[in-house]
Write a protein that holds these residues in place. Structure first.
Motif, PDB file in Angstrom:
ATOM      1  N   LEU A   1       0.817  -1.161   0.114  1.00 54.77           N
ATOM      2  CA  LEU A   1       0.052  -0.015  -0.085  1.00 54.77           C
ATOM      3  C   LEU A   1       0.871   1.278  -0.066  1.00 54.77           C
ATOM      4  O   LEU A   1       0.568   2.371  -0.702  1.00 54.77           O
ATOM      5  CB  LEU A   1      -1.062  -0.031   1.264  1.00 54.77           C
ATOM      6  CG  LEU A   1      -2.022  -1.346   1.452  1.00 54.77           C
ATOM      7  CD1 LEU A   1      -2.748  -1.077   2.538  1.00 54.77           C
ATOM      8  CD2 LEU A   1      -2.904  -0.839   0.032  1.00 54.77           C
ATOM      9  N   LEU A   2       1.990   1.421   0.764  1.00 48.17           N
ATOM     10  CA  LEU A   2       2.837   2.495   0.714  1.00 48.17           C
ATOM     11  C   LEU A   2       3.687   2.428  -0.414  1.00 48.17           C
ATOM     12  O   LEU A   2       3.728   3.834  -0.775  1.00 48.17           O
ATOM     13  CB  LEU A   2       3.800   2.251   1.933  1.00 48.17           C
ATOM     14  CG  LEU A   2       3.168   2.570   3.439  1.00 48.17           C
ATOM     15  CD1 LEU A   2       4.050   1.949   4.426  1.00 48.17           C
ATOM     16  CD2 LEU A   2       2.729   3.808   3.790  1.00 48.17           C
ATOM     17  N   GLU A   3       3.826   1.381  -1.114  1.00 47.71           N
ATOM     18  CA  GLU A   3       4.501   1.663  -2.348  1.00 47.71           C
ATOM     19  C   GLU A   3       3.757   2.235  -3.447  1.00 47.71           C
ATOM     20  O   GLU A   3       4.184   3.045  -4.304  1.00 47.71           O
ATOM     21  CB  GLU A   3       4.998   0.253  -2.869  1.00 47.71           C
ATOM     22  CG  GLU A   3       6.411  -0.234  -2.104  1.00 47.71           C
ATOM     23  CD  GLU A   3       6.801  -1.673  -2.099  1.00 47.71           C
ATOM     24  OE1 GLU A   3       6.018  -2.406  -3.086  1.00 47.71           O
ATOM     25  OE2 GLU A   3       7.564  -1.991  -1.472  1.00 47.71           O
TER      26      GLU A   3
ATOM     27  N   CYS B   1       1.757   6.577  -7.286  1.00 45.20           N
ATOM     28  CA  CYS B   1       0.842   7.316  -7.885  1.00 45.20           C
ATOM     29  C   CYS B   1       0.851   8.722  -7.204  1.00 45.20           C
ATOM     30  O   CYS B   1       0.280   9.540  -7.556  1.00 45.20           O
ATOM     31  CB  CYS B   1      -0.527   6.657  -7.821  1.00 45.20           C
ATOM     32  SG  CYS B   1      -1.115   6.629  -5.987  1.00 45.20           S
ATOM     33  N   LYS B   2       1.805   8.922  -6.147  1.00 44.52           N
ATOM     34  CA  LYS B   2       1.925  10.084  -5.445  1.00 44.52           C
ATOM     35  C   LYS B   2       0.587  10.728  -4.849  1.00 44.52           C
ATOM     36  O   LYS B   2       0.246  11.937  -5.267  1.00 44.52           O
ATOM     37  CB  LYS B   2       2.726  11.080  -6.381  1.00 44.52           C
ATOM     38  CG  LYS B   2       3.940  10.795  -6.936  1.00 44.52           C
ATOM     39  CD  LYS B   2       4.562  11.936  -7.720  1.00 44.52           C
ATOM     40  CE  LYS B   2       5.931  11.392  -8.422  1.00 44.52           C
ATOM     41  NZ  LYS B   2       6.561  12.434  -9.224  1.00 44.52           N
ATOM     42  N   CYS B   3      -0.167   9.705  -4.348  1.00 50.04           N
ATOM     43  CA  CYS B   3      -1.417  10.113  -3.803  1.00 50.04           C
ATOM     44  C   CYS B   3      -1.687   9.199  -2.512  1.00 50.04           C
ATOM     45  O   CYS B   3      -0.927   8.288  -2.164  1.00 50.04           O
ATOM     46  CB  CYS B   3      -2.654   9.918  -4.926  1.00 50.04           C
ATOM     47  SG  CYS B   3      -2.734   8.482  -5.641  1.00 50.04           S
ATOM     48  N   ASP B   4      -2.583   9.459  -1.950  1.00 51.63           N
ATOM     49  CA  ASP B   4      -2.944   8.608  -0.709  1.00 51.63           C
ATOM     50  C   ASP B   4      -4.197   7.619  -0.901  1.00 51.63           C
ATOM     51  O   ASP B   4      -4.593   6.585  -0.265  1.00 51.63           O
ATOM     52  CB  ASP B   4      -3.380   9.307   0.437  1.00 51.63           C
ATOM     53  CG  ASP B   4      -2.333  10.148   0.905  1.00 51.63           C
ATOM     54  OD1 ASP B   4      -1.095   9.598   0.942  1.00 51.63           O
ATOM     55  OD2 ASP B   4      -2.315  11.249   1.626  1.00 51.63           O
ATOM     56  N   SER B   5      -4.883   7.687  -2.033  1.00 47.87           N
ATOM     57  CA  SER B   5      -6.012   6.880  -2.617  1.00 47.87           C
ATOM     58  C   SER B   5      -5.472   6.011  -3.672  1.00 47.87           C
ATOM     59  O   SER B   5      -5.213   6.326  -4.793  1.00 47.87           O
ATOM     60  CB  SER B   5      -6.965   8.005  -3.345  1.00 47.87           C
ATOM     61  OG  SER B   5      -8.282   7.077  -3.583  1.00 47.87           O
ATOM     62  N   ILE B   6      -5.646   4.557  -3.511  1.00 50.20           N
ATOM     63  CA  ILE B   6      -5.181   3.618  -4.285  1.00 50.20           C
ATOM     64  C   ILE B   6      -6.494   3.079  -4.889  1.00 50.20           C
ATOM     65  O   ILE B   6      -7.366   2.267  -4.210  1.00 50.20           O
ATOM     66  CB  ILE B   6      -4.394   2.501  -3.808  1.00 50.20           C
ATOM     67  CG1 ILE B   6      -3.511   3.209  -2.847  1.00 50.20           C
ATOM     68  CG2 ILE B   6      -3.886   1.262  -4.527  1.00 50.20           C
ATOM     69  CD1 ILE B   6      -2.666   2.252  -1.894  1.00 50.20           C
TER      70      ILE B   6
ATOM     71  N   THR C   1      -8.043   4.207   0.710  1.00 41.65           N
ATOM     72  CA  THR C   1      -7.374   5.805   1.186  1.00 41.65           C
ATOM     73  C   THR C   1      -6.469   5.573   2.432  1.00 41.65           C
ATOM     74  O   THR C   1      -7.057   5.120   3.516  1.00 41.65           O
ATOM     75  CB  THR C   1      -8.464   6.557   1.313  1.00 41.65           C
ATOM     76  OG1 THR C   1      -9.067   6.893   0.140  1.00 41.65           O
ATOM     77  CG2 THR C   1      -7.734   7.942   1.347  1.00 41.65           C
ATOM     78  N   ILE C   2      -5.104   5.764   2.133  1.00 39.82           N
ATOM     79  CA  ILE C   2      -4.408   5.692   3.425  1.00 39.82           C
ATOM     80  C   ILE C   2      -4.551   6.822   4.233  1.00 39.82           C
ATOM     81  O   ILE C   2      -4.536   8.100   3.565  1.00 39.82           O
ATOM     82  CB  ILE C   2      -2.983   5.495   3.163  1.00 39.82           C
ATOM     83  CG1 ILE C   2      -2.842   4.225   2.153  1.00 39.82           C
ATOM     84  CG2 ILE C   2      -1.844   5.753   4.302  1.00 39.82           C
ATOM     85  CD1 ILE C   2      -1.153   4.029   1.767  1.00 39.82           C
TER      86      ILE C   2
END
Length: 224
Positions: free
Chosen positions: A162-164, A169-174, A213-214
């Motif tokens: 998740l962190l990678e 994507c340079k965002c917190d939403s995957i 979303t992280i």
């Protein structure tokens, strides 16, 4: 036949280009072709012919293997200006296992067919050395993936993934389904869903349909 900008692209980005003779350069260019793949399309399977060398102009390719039960294990992903060498398994005789390659996004790929690659490798030591060096680097990626699968606990693997992805994507939403994540980290969807639910209950992430979303990166990093 390649367009002029594609010819320039190859000459700028192939590390061994300057070591090719004029005849070899012409062979490369006259036998290379550009192919567009749509998201989800398979480039290479156990039923496919040997593709040769693949140079990624744009997009992302996913390379993976499958278990006897059909579970997919992602080995690595390739992005813009990366070169795929495992697609040339018929040229590199030491590769004796089935590798699968899918387009993770829409992709434009320049393909240099295996007969031409094999011929130039036999004639030019720089191309041969580059090919085996690249294969060695990819096998290093494969070994890293296997190490993660065999020796790292699942919560750590998922937190790291998740962190990678957030960094990628340079965002917190995957934007990814639980099934997709399972394929990337070599697990079952149900196991991924349970651990994501736990992460959500701990306040590390929030979950929505097709979206993660992280909200606490520090908490995820503490798991590692």
């Amino acid at each position: 036949m390649l367009k002029l900008e594609e010819t320039d692209f190859l000459s700028r980005n192939l590390p061994f280009w300057k070591q090719l003779t004029n005849v070899q350069k012409e062979l490369f260019l006259s036998n290379a072709r550009t192919t567009h793949y749509i998201k989800g399309q398979s480039l290479l399977s156990d039923q496919s012919e040997c593709l040769g060398l693949l140079f990624i102009k744009s997009g992302i390719l996913r390379t993976y293997i499958t278990s006897e039960e059909g579970r997919e294990i992602t080995l690595y992903r390739l992005e813009d200006q990366d070169i795929c060498i495992l697609s040339a398994s018929c040229v590199l005789k030491t590769i004796d296992f089935d590798v699968f390659i899918d387009a993770e996004t829409d992709c434009d790929v320049i393909q240099i067919g295996s007969p031409i690659l094999s011929r130039i490798m036999a004639e030019n030591v720089y191309v041969e050395l580059f090919s085996y060096k690249l294969a060695t680097e990819r096998f290093s990626d494969v070994m890293w993936a296997m190490q993660q699968l065999l020796f790292i606990s699942f919560d750590k693997r998922l937190a790291a993934f998740l962190l990678e992805e957030a960094a990628r994507c340079k965002c917190d939403s995957i934007r990814m389904t639980h099934e997709q994540i399972a394929k990337y980290i070599g697990s079952a969807r149900e196991v991924v869903s349970r651990m994501l639910k736990y992460f959500s209950e701990e306040g590390y992430i929030t979950l929505a349909r097709g979206d993660i979303t992280i909200i606490d990166k520090r908490g995820l990093k503490a798991i590692l």
